[in-house]
Write an enzyme that holds these catalytic residues in place. Structure first.
Site, PDB file in Angstrom:
ATOM      1  CE  LYS A  13      -2.002  -1.208   3.868  1.00  0.00           C
ATOM      2  NZ  LYS A  13      -1.326  -2.490   4.125  1.00  0.00           N
ATOM      3  NE  ARG A  88      -3.922  -1.467  10.030  1.00  0.00           N
ATOM      4  CZ  ARG A  88      -2.914  -0.810   9.477  1.00  0.00           C
ATOM      5  NH1 ARG A  88      -2.987   0.485   9.310  1.00  0.00           N
ATOM      6  NH2 ARG A  88      -1.834  -1.450   9.089  1.00  0.00           N
ATOM      7  NE  ARG A 127       7.386  -2.555   6.122  1.00  0.00           N
ATOM      8  CZ  ARG A 127       6.052  -2.555   6.163  1.00  0.00           C
ATOM      9  NH1 ARG A 127       5.363  -1.936   5.225  1.00  0.00           N
ATOM     10  NH2 ARG A 127       5.424  -3.170   7.140  1.00  0.00           N
ATOM     11  NE  ARG A 160       6.578  -0.203   9.943  1.00  0.00           N
ATOM     12  CZ  ARG A 160       5.430  -0.194   9.270  1.00  0.00           C
ATOM     13  NH1 ARG A 160       5.371   0.352   8.070  1.00  0.00           N
ATOM     14  NH2 ARG A 160       4.337  -0.703   9.787  1.00  0.00           N
ATOM     15  NE  ARG A 171       2.093  -4.678  11.487  1.00  0.00           N
ATOM     16  CZ  ARG A 171       3.048  -4.269  10.674  1.00  0.00           C
ATOM     17  NH1 ARG A 171       4.275  -4.726  10.807  1.00  0.00           N
ATOM     18  NH2 ARG A 171       2.784  -3.416   9.708  1.00  0.00           N
TER      19      ARG A 171
HETATM   20  P1  ADP Z   1       2.275  -1.803   3.206  1.00  0.00           P
HETATM   21  O1  ADP Z   1       2.284  -0.296   3.164  1.00  0.00           O
HETATM   22  O2  ADP Z   1       1.064  -2.405   2.584  1.00  0.00           O
HETATM   23  O3  ADP Z   1       2.540  -2.344   4.590  1.00  0.00           O
HETATM   24  P2  ADP Z   1       4.802  -1.564   1.739  1.00  0.00           P
HETATM   25  O4  ADP Z   1       4.472  -0.724   0.562  1.00  0.00           O
HETATM   26  O5  ADP Z   1       5.578  -0.926   2.845  1.00  0.00           O
HETATM   27  O6  ADP Z   1       3.482  -2.311   2.311  1.00  0.00           O
HETATM   28  O7  ADP Z   1       5.584  -2.846   1.180  1.00  0.00           O
HETATM   29  C1  ADP Z   1       6.092  -3.833   2.065  1.00  0.00           C
HETATM   30  C2  ADP Z   1       7.461  -4.299   1.563  1.00  0.00           C
HETATM   31  O8  ADP Z   1       7.281  -5.047   0.367  1.00  0.00           O
HETATM   32  C3  ADP Z   1       8.413  -3.166   1.243  1.00  0.00           C
HETATM   33  O9  ADP Z   1       9.713  -3.538   1.626  1.00  0.00           O
HETATM   34  C4  ADP Z   1       8.302  -3.010  -0.287  1.00  0.00           C
HETATM   35  O10 ADP Z   1       9.503  -2.547  -0.859  1.00  0.00           O
HETATM   36  C5  ADP Z   1       7.970  -4.432  -0.717  1.00  0.00           C
HETATM   37  N1  ADP Z   1       7.060  -4.488  -1.871  1.00  0.00           N
HETATM   38  C6  ADP Z   1       5.937  -3.738  -2.066  1.00  0.00           C
HETATM   39  N2  ADP Z   1       5.342  -4.055  -3.226  1.00  0.00           N
HETATM   40  C7  ADP Z   1       6.092  -5.041  -3.783  1.00  0.00           C
HETATM   41  C8  ADP Z   1       6.009  -5.799  -5.014  1.00  0.00           C
HETATM   42  N3  ADP Z   1       5.015  -5.608  -5.877  1.00  0.00           N
HETATM   43  N4  ADP Z   1       6.977  -6.725  -5.252  1.00  0.00           N
HETATM   44  C9  ADP Z   1       7.968  -6.919  -4.356  1.00  0.00           C
HETATM   45  N5  ADP Z   1       8.112  -6.258  -3.199  1.00  0.00           N
HETATM   46  C10 ADP Z   1       7.190  -5.315  -2.911  1.00  0.00           C
HETATM   47  P1  AMP Z   2       1.085   0.734   8.832  1.00  0.00           P
HETATM   48  O1  AMP Z   2       2.120   1.797   8.642  1.00  0.00           O
HETATM   49  O2  AMP Z   2      -0.189   1.006   8.093  1.00  0.00           O
HETATM   50  O3  AMP Z   2       1.626  -0.643   8.606  1.00  0.00           O
HETATM   51  O4  AMP Z   2       0.652   0.807  10.380  1.00  0.00           O
HETATM   52  C1  AMP Z   2       1.595   0.520  11.406  1.00  0.00           C
HETATM   53  C2  AMP Z   2       0.867   0.321  12.724  1.00  0.00           C
HETATM   54  O5  AMP Z   2       0.223   1.532  13.121  1.00  0.00           O
HETATM   55  C3  AMP Z   2      -0.254  -0.730  12.729  1.00  0.00           C
HETATM   56  O6  AMP Z   2       0.220  -2.063  12.892  1.00  0.00           O
HETATM   57  C4  AMP Z   2      -1.075  -0.271  13.928  1.00  0.00           C
HETATM   58  O7  AMP Z   2      -0.456  -0.604  15.161  1.00  0.00           O
HETATM   59  C5  AMP Z   2      -1.002   1.262  13.790  1.00  0.00           C
HETATM   60  N1  AMP Z   2      -2.110   1.734  12.927  1.00  0.00           N
HETATM   61  C6  AMP Z   2      -2.018   2.289  11.693  1.00  0.00           C
HETATM   62  N2  AMP Z   2      -3.236   2.589  11.212  1.00  0.00           N
HETATM   63  C7  AMP Z   2      -4.128   2.207  12.159  1.00  0.00           C
HETATM   64  C8  AMP Z   2      -5.542   2.213  12.243  1.00  0.00           C
HETATM   65  N3  AMP Z   2      -6.291   2.678  11.235  1.00  0.00           N
HETATM   66  N4  AMP Z   2      -6.122   1.746  13.373  1.00  0.00           N
HETATM   67  C9  AMP Z   2      -5.385   1.284  14.389  1.00  0.00           C
HETATM   68  N5  AMP Z   2      -4.041   1.207  14.372  1.00  0.00           N
HETATM   69  C10 AMP Z   2      -3.403   1.673  13.266  1.00  0.00           C
END
Ligand code: ADP
Ligand code: AMP
Length: 216
Positions: A13, A88, A127, A160, A171
């Site tokens: 995302k 969420r 990541r 992270r 999660r």
């Molecule tokens: P989210 O925001 O949904 O938690 P991220 O965008 O941070 O996910 O992506 C999670 C990890 O996966 C990151 O390290 C990113 O670089 C990697 N990633 C995201 N999309 C892809 C893809 N299409 N193919 C391979 N790796 C990806």
């Molecule tokens: P994200 O960056 O979206 O992966 O979010 C990281 C963490 O932030 C999540 O695992 C939750 O602990 C908290 N968080 C983010 N968005 C929300 C939400 N909409 N409701 C509750 N917790 C959240």
């Protein structure tokens, strides 16, 4: 355009929203990012939120709804925005509906990025995020040119706290029970499209663009 990007943690995302926000001139609203930023700045909200985040739990609905409500009221969110990671829970989705209704507004599209569990684990464990500008990388799938250093701003990368295996498992369980039901919630309105997140970054992006054209 008022878009919501959904999908399990690690689905991509944040990566997709980085591009969408630039190309479509959208205001990015990522609750995870807002919490991390507040923590970095030593704000009480961030310190409170980090207690939940570190354990891989969701931050309290009321706290989360309040920060989103304040953010949506700012001028730059009036016309176009992209929500990432909010809502969420069903309680948050209902709160969002109320907020938007009061603003005479509504979501125009919900994109649900689907990814299988093995890929999610691989993506989250590998990541890495820039401490300074929050750009996201992956050790194998999106490595930086210089090890540990952000390509965009030269900042240091970190893993992270909630990307450690124990927290990731937590999660994913929470996603299944609390967030997954939102897929039906939005599908019933006819504004949801699924996008296959198992493809390359570019292919996922193209599919999201097509899905948006289809809905809007
Ligand atoms: P989210 O925001 O949904 O938690 P991220 O965008 O941070 O996910 O992506 C999670 C990890 O996966 C990151 O390290 C990113 O670089 C990697 N990633 C995201 N999309 C892809 C893809 N299409 N193919 C391979 N790796 C990806
Ligand atoms: P994200 O960056 O979206 O992966 O979010 C990281 C963490 O932030 C999540 O695992 C939750 O602990 C908290 N968080 C983010 N968005 C929300 C939400 N909409 N409701 C509750 N917790 C959240």
């Amino acid at each position: 355009m008022k878009i919501l990007l959904m999908g399990p943690p690690g689905a991509g995302k944040g990566s997709q929203s980085e591009r969408l926000v630039k190309d479509f001139d959208l205001t990015s609203i990522s609750t995870g990012e807002m919490f991390r930023e507040a923590y970095k700045n030593g704000e009480p909200l961030g310190i409170e939120a980090m207690k939940y985040i570190e354990r891989g739990e969701l931050v309290d609905d009321d706290i989360t709804n309040e920060i989103v409500c304040k953010r949506l009221l700012r001028k730059d969110a009036e016309r176009c925005f992209l929500l990432d990671g909010y809502p969420r829970t069903v309680k948050q989705a209902e709160a969002l509906d109320d907020m938007l209704e009061k603003m005479n507004s509504r979501l125009t599209a919900v994109i649900n990025i689907t990814v299988d569990k093995v890929a999610i684990l691989e993506r989250m464990i590998g990541r890495r995020v820039c401490k300074r500008c929050s750009a996201t990388y992956h050790l194998s799938f999106k490595p930086t040119k210089v090890d540990g250093i952000c390509d965009k701003c030269g900042g240091e990368l970190y893993q992270r706290e909630d990307d450690q295996l124990e927290s990731v498992r937590n999660r994913l369980n929470i996603y299944e029970t609390k967030t997954n039901p939102l897929i039906n919630y939005y599908d019933n309105r006819g504004i949801l499209r699924n996008v296959d997140g198992m493809q390359s970054f570019n292919a996922v992006y193209e599919d999201i663009k097509h899905a948006l054209e289809d809905i809007t």
